[in-house]
Design a protein around this motif. Structure first.
Motif, PDB file in Angstrom:
ATOM      1  N   SER A 244     -11.947  46.285   7.487  1.00  0.00           N
ATOM      2  CA  SER A 244     -11.330  46.523   6.177  1.00  0.00           C
ATOM      3  C   SER A 244     -11.880  45.624   5.077  1.00  0.00           C
ATOM      4  O   SER A 244     -11.147  45.229   4.178  1.00  0.00           O
ATOM      5  CB  SER A 244      -9.812  46.328   6.283  1.00  0.00           C
ATOM      6  N   SER A 245     -13.159  45.296   5.107  1.00  0.00           N
ATOM      7  CA  SER A 245     -13.746  44.462   4.052  1.00  0.00           C
ATOM      8  C   SER A 245     -13.853  45.256   2.756  1.00  0.00           C
ATOM      9  O   SER A 245     -14.313  46.403   2.749  1.00  0.00           O
ATOM     10  CB  SER A 245     -15.128  43.975   4.480  1.00  0.00           C
ATOM     11  N   ILE A 246     -13.454  44.627   1.644  1.00  0.00           N
ATOM     12  CA  ILE A 246     -13.555  45.250   0.326  1.00  0.00           C
ATOM     13  C   ILE A 246     -14.642  44.539  -0.474  1.00  0.00           C
ATOM     14  O   ILE A 246     -15.287  43.610   0.022  1.00  0.00           O
ATOM     15  CB  ILE A 246     -12.202  45.211  -0.409  1.00  0.00           C
ATOM     16  N   SER A 247     -14.847  44.950  -1.721  1.00  0.00           N
ATOM     17  CA  SER A 247     -15.990  44.452  -2.492  1.00  0.00           C
ATOM     18  C   SER A 247     -15.949  42.944  -2.702  1.00  0.00           C
ATOM     19  O   SER A 247     -16.971  42.259  -2.547  1.00  0.00           O
ATOM     20  CB  SER A 247     -16.039  45.163  -3.853  1.00  0.00           C
ATOM     21  N   SER A 248     -14.791  42.377  -3.034  1.00  0.00           N
ATOM     22  CA  SER A 248     -14.710  40.940  -3.254  1.00  0.00           C
ATOM     23  C   SER A 248     -14.929  40.164  -1.963  1.00  0.00           C
ATOM     24  O   SER A 248     -15.561  39.099  -1.957  1.00  0.00           O
ATOM     25  CB  SER A 248     -13.351  40.575  -3.861  1.00  0.00           C
ATOM     26  N   THR A 249     -14.432  40.695  -0.844  1.00  0.00           N
ATOM     27  CA  THR A 249     -14.654  40.055   0.459  1.00  0.00           C
ATOM     28  C   THR A 249     -16.128  40.045   0.813  1.00  0.00           C
ATOM     29  O   THR A 249     -16.662  39.039   1.308  1.00  0.00           O
ATOM     30  CB  THR A 249     -13.866  40.787   1.555  1.00  0.00           C
ATOM     31  N   LEU A 250     -16.811  41.155   0.545  1.00  0.00           N
ATOM     32  CA  LEU A 250     -18.227  41.253   0.864  1.00  0.00           C
ATOM     33  C   LEU A 250     -19.070  40.398  -0.069  1.00  0.00           C
ATOM     34  O   LEU A 250     -20.106  39.866   0.345  1.00  0.00           O
ATOM     35  CB  LEU A 250     -18.671  42.712   0.805  1.00  0.00           C
TER      36      LEU A 250
ATOM     37  N   GLU B 163      -9.980  44.374  -5.260  1.00  0.00           N
ATOM     38  CA  GLU B 163      -8.689  43.776  -4.928  1.00  0.00           C
ATOM     39  C   GLU B 163      -7.545  44.432  -5.694  1.00  0.00           C
ATOM     40  O   GLU B 163      -6.459  44.654  -5.142  1.00  0.00           O
ATOM     41  CB  GLU B 163      -8.730  42.280  -5.240  1.00  0.00           C
ATOM     42  N   GLN B 164      -7.774  44.764  -6.959  1.00  0.00           N
ATOM     43  CA  GLN B 164      -6.721  45.384  -7.754  1.00  0.00           C
ATOM     44  C   GLN B 164      -6.348  46.754  -7.211  1.00  0.00           C
ATOM     45  O   GLN B 164      -5.158  47.104  -7.126  1.00  0.00           O
ATOM     46  CB  GLN B 164      -7.177  45.514  -9.208  1.00  0.00           C
ATOM     47  N   GLU B 165      -7.331  47.534  -6.798  1.00  0.00           N
ATOM     48  CA  GLU B 165      -7.049  48.855  -6.223  1.00  0.00           C
ATOM     49  C   GLU B 165      -6.285  48.730  -4.910  1.00  0.00           C
ATOM     50  O   GLU B 165      -5.399  49.542  -4.626  1.00  0.00           O
ATOM     51  CB  GLU B 165      -8.366  49.606  -6.015  1.00  0.00           C
ATOM     52  N   VAL B 166      -6.604  47.725  -4.127  1.00  0.00           N
ATOM     53  CA  VAL B 166      -5.864  47.501  -2.881  1.00  0.00           C
ATOM     54  C   VAL B 166      -4.406  47.180  -3.172  1.00  0.00           C
ATOM     55  O   VAL B 166      -3.496  47.713  -2.524  1.00  0.00           O
ATOM     56  CB  VAL B 166      -6.518  46.367  -2.062  1.00  0.00           C
TER      57      VAL B 166
ATOM     58  N   LEU C 243     -14.213  34.031 -10.200  1.00  0.00           N
ATOM     59  CA  LEU C 243     -15.032  35.022 -10.904  1.00  0.00           C
ATOM     60  C   LEU C 243     -14.276  36.332 -11.074  1.00  0.00           C
ATOM     61  O   LEU C 243     -14.378  36.986 -12.119  1.00  0.00           O
ATOM     62  CB  LEU C 243     -16.326  35.281 -10.130  1.00  0.00           C
ATOM     63  N   GLN C 244     -13.531  36.724 -10.049  1.00  0.00           N
ATOM     64  CA  GLN C 244     -12.787  37.977 -10.106  1.00  0.00           C
ATOM     65  C   GLN C 244     -11.767  37.960 -11.237  1.00  0.00           C
ATOM     66  O   GLN C 244     -11.517  38.985 -11.878  1.00  0.00           O
ATOM     67  CB  GLN C 244     -12.077  38.216  -8.768  1.00  0.00           C
ATOM     68  N   ILE C 245     -11.189  36.793 -11.494  1.00  0.00           N
ATOM     69  CA  ILE C 245     -10.186  36.675 -12.557  1.00  0.00           C
ATOM     70  C   ILE C 245     -10.836  36.681 -13.933  1.00  0.00           C
ATOM     71  O   ILE C 245     -10.385  37.366 -14.854  1.00  0.00           O
ATOM     72  CB  ILE C 245      -9.358  35.391 -12.358  1.00  0.00           C
ATOM     73  N   ASN C 246     -11.918  35.924 -14.086  1.00  0.00           N
ATOM     74  CA  ASN C 246     -12.518  35.729 -15.412  1.00  0.00           C
ATOM     75  C   ASN C 246     -13.691  36.652 -15.704  1.00  0.00           C
ATOM     76  O   ASN C 246     -13.902  37.031 -16.855  1.00  0.00           O
ATOM     77  CB  ASN C 246     -12.976  34.274 -15.549  1.00  0.00           C
ATOM     78  N   TYR C 247     -14.453  37.006 -14.673  1.00  0.00           N
ATOM     79  CA  TYR C 247     -15.630  37.853 -14.876  1.00  0.00           C
ATOM     80  C   TYR C 247     -15.685  38.881 -13.744  1.00  0.00           C
ATOM     81  O   TYR C 247     -16.502  38.772 -12.830  1.00  0.00           O
ATOM     82  CB  TYR C 247     -16.917  37.015 -14.888  1.00  0.00           C
ATOM     83  N   ALA C 248     -14.818  39.868 -13.813  1.00  0.00           N
ATOM     84  CA  ALA C 248     -14.671  40.816 -12.711  1.00  0.00           C
ATOM     85  C   ALA C 248     -15.964  41.577 -12.429  1.00  0.00           C
ATOM     86  O   ALA C 248     -16.289  41.865 -11.273  1.00  0.00           O
ATOM     87  CB  ALA C 248     -13.547  41.798 -13.017  1.00  0.00           C
ATOM     88  N   SER C 249     -16.723  41.911 -13.464  1.00  0.00           N
ATOM     89  CA  SER C 249     -17.946  42.685 -13.253  1.00  0.00           C
ATOM     90  C   SER C 249     -19.001  41.886 -12.511  1.00  0.00           C
ATOM     91  O   SER C 249     -19.874  42.457 -11.845  1.00  0.00           O
ATOM     92  CB  SER C 249     -18.509  43.153 -14.600  1.00  0.00           C
ATOM     93  N   THR C 250     -18.947  40.551 -12.609  1.00  0.00           N
ATOM     94  CA  THR C 250     -19.916  39.713 -11.914  1.00  0.00           C
ATOM     95  C   THR C 250     -19.764  39.848 -10.403  1.00  0.00           C
ATOM     96  O   THR C 250     -20.754  39.861  -9.664  1.00  0.00           O
ATOM     97  CB  THR C 250     -19.747  38.239 -12.325  1.00  0.00           C
ATOM     98  N   VAL C 251     -18.535  39.940  -9.919  1.00  0.00           N
ATOM     99  CA  VAL C 251     -18.296  40.100  -8.487  1.00  0.00           C
ATOM    100  C   VAL C 251     -18.918  41.403  -7.993  1.00  0.00           C
ATOM    101  O   VAL C 251     -19.539  41.449  -6.923  1.00  0.00           O
ATOM    102  CB  VAL C 251     -16.791  40.072  -8.182  1.00  0.00           C
ATOM    103  N   SER C 252     -18.772  42.464  -8.768  1.00  0.00           N
ATOM    104  CA  SER C 252     -19.377  43.742  -8.401  1.00  0.00           C
ATOM    105  C   SER C 252     -20.897  43.630  -8.356  1.00  0.00           C
ATOM    106  O   SER C 252     -21.546  44.199  -7.469  1.00  0.00           O
ATOM    107  CB  SER C 252     -18.957  44.825  -9.393  1.00  0.00           C
TER     108      SER C 252
ATOM    109  N   ILE D 239     -22.655  40.919  -7.678  1.00  0.00           N
ATOM    110  CA  ILE D 239     -23.003  40.170  -6.456  1.00  0.00           C
ATOM    111  C   ILE D 239     -22.938  41.081  -5.246  1.00  0.00           C
ATOM    112  O   ILE D 239     -23.839  41.096  -4.398  1.00  0.00           O
ATOM    113  CB  ILE D 239     -22.057  38.966  -6.274  1.00  0.00           C
ATOM    114  N   PHE D 240     -21.882  41.860  -5.161  1.00  0.00           N
ATOM    115  CA  PHE D 240     -21.700  42.746  -4.012  1.00  0.00           C
ATOM    116  C   PHE D 240     -22.799  43.798  -3.949  1.00  0.00           C
ATOM    117  O   PHE D 240     -23.360  44.075  -2.872  1.00  0.00           O
ATOM    118  CB  PHE D 240     -20.317  43.400  -4.108  1.00  0.00           C
TER     119      PHE D 240
END
Length: 370
Positions: free
Chosen positions: A179-185, A227-230, A267-276, A278-279
């Motif tokens: 069940s890994s999601i984008s932020s986990t990966l 994470e938000q969709e989860v 990063l997810q809190i302040n720069y959400a697109s950056t996490v995407s 990276i993934f």
């Protein structure tokens, strides 16, 4: 010529309800359909799951794992045309005793068609038990002999993967759902690079990971969810996540894994697109491979391709360590060939382990990695 337009009928659950409530329910239904489509699309686009496959689904108490369980249950209760044709079993790895068993029993009641199995983290696959018959026992933990928290967590992750593969083989499952999601990966990608697993980082974040034993395939069908969709899905379906991680390891910041996780969360809190970003980078990384790879060229712990013959960087690292160990005496006598020979000996000392797993072995207080 006037063409008649067919107007879609409103779902029965929205008929004769206040307009505001109707709009909320419609939004919830649209979101659930959108999230479930991501799940089905991830499997369908890659054609990674054959028809009537035997699937082992991992549940660890996190929101993402419960979302995956609910999505798979929904996909198997559809009509014949839309149904996901596979046979699923649920596995929970008990790492902290019986604290989560009551929550597991509630899950079993809600998703009754699925068979639930429980096994302890450091146990043998033959000790696998059904949830109804499960009772915890004392198991010796080898990872307690590791000096650093970083090595302990890395070794625990590799042991967990090896146990999952063994249980899947025991239950004759050809595929495993994680069940890994984008932020986990994204966290896993950065962690793998920091730990020296850059040669296998592409498989660490890919939809399909084929490194498990007995040709068992590990799939990550929630890789496109964030994470938000989860959290939205958990709220919409009234799921109740429960924790299953070691509280000490997760609360401490004294490891590369925890620091990286905190960095990505910020990063997810302040720069959400950056996490995407990276993934998504993980999909573009390809490891340098040897031709005609066979089991003798893979690491005995993580089953990645051995990297000591593929990287000049590792030779440079071992050369620096040889200089530190042997001191400046050899340099003063211009005996540089001895240093290089020593570096190559260190690099090939454990030919059955990759660079990162050799670092784990170096952290053991005694003995070798089992």
């Amino acid at each position: 010529m006037i063409l008649a337009m067919r107007v879609p009928r409103m779902p029965c659950c929205l008929v004769h309800r206040p307009p505001v409530l109707c709009s909320v329910l419609a939004a919830v239904l649209c979101f659930l359909s959108y999230a479930r489509h991501k799940f089905r699309a991830a499997l369908g686009a890659a054609k990674a799951l054959p028809r009537s496959a035997e699937v082992l689904l991992l549940v660890d108490g996190s929101g993402a794992s419960l979302v995956l369980l609910d999505m798979l249950h929904f996909a198997q209760t559809q009509n014949t045309f839309k149904r996901l044709h596979c046979n699923a079993r649920v596995l929970y790895i008990d790492a902290c005793g019986n604290d989560s068993l009551s929550s597991l029993h509630k899950l079993h009641e809600r998703y009754a068609p699925f068979e639930f199995y429980v096994i302890q983290l450091n146990a043998e696959p033959k000790s696998l038990q059904s949830l109804k018959e499960y009772s915890a026992s004392i198991v010796n933990a080898t990872q307690q002999e590791l000096r650093s928290l970083t090595a302990r967590q890395d070794y625990g992750l590799q042991q967990r993967k090896r146990l999952i593969g063994a249980v899947a083989a025991h239950l004759q499952c050809s595929h495993v759902f994680e069940s890994s999601i984008s932020s986990t990966l994204a966290t896993q990608l950065l962690t793998s690079v920091a730990l020296g697993r850059g040669g296998s980082v592409a498989l660490d974040v890919a939809l399909l990971d084929d490194r498990l034993q007995d040709d068992i395939k590990l799939l990550r069908p929630l890789k496109d969810l964030n994470e938000q969709e989860v959290q939205f899905y958990v709220h919409a379906q009234q799921l109740q996540p429960f924790t299953s991680e070691n509280e000490l390891d997760q609360s401490s910041a004294a490891s590369l894994q925890n620091l990286t996780s905190a960095f990505v969360a910020n990063l997810q809190i302040n720069y959400a697109s950056t996490v995407s970003t990276i993934f998504r980078t993980g999909d573009k990384i390809a490891a340098k491979q040897q031709t005609n790879v066979d089991p003798t060229t893979t690491c005995t712990l993580c089953h990645s391709v051995l990297d000591h013959q593929l990287s000049d960087t590792l030779l440079a690292i071992e050369y620096s360590r040889a200089v530190s160990e042997m001191g400046v005496a050899l340099q003063q006598h211009d005996n540089m060939e001895a240093l290089e020979q020593r570096a190559r000996q260190r690099l090939t000392a454990a030919q059955d382990l990759c660079h990162a797993c050799r670092n784990i072995q170096a952290e053991l207080t005694s003995g070798n990695i089992p």
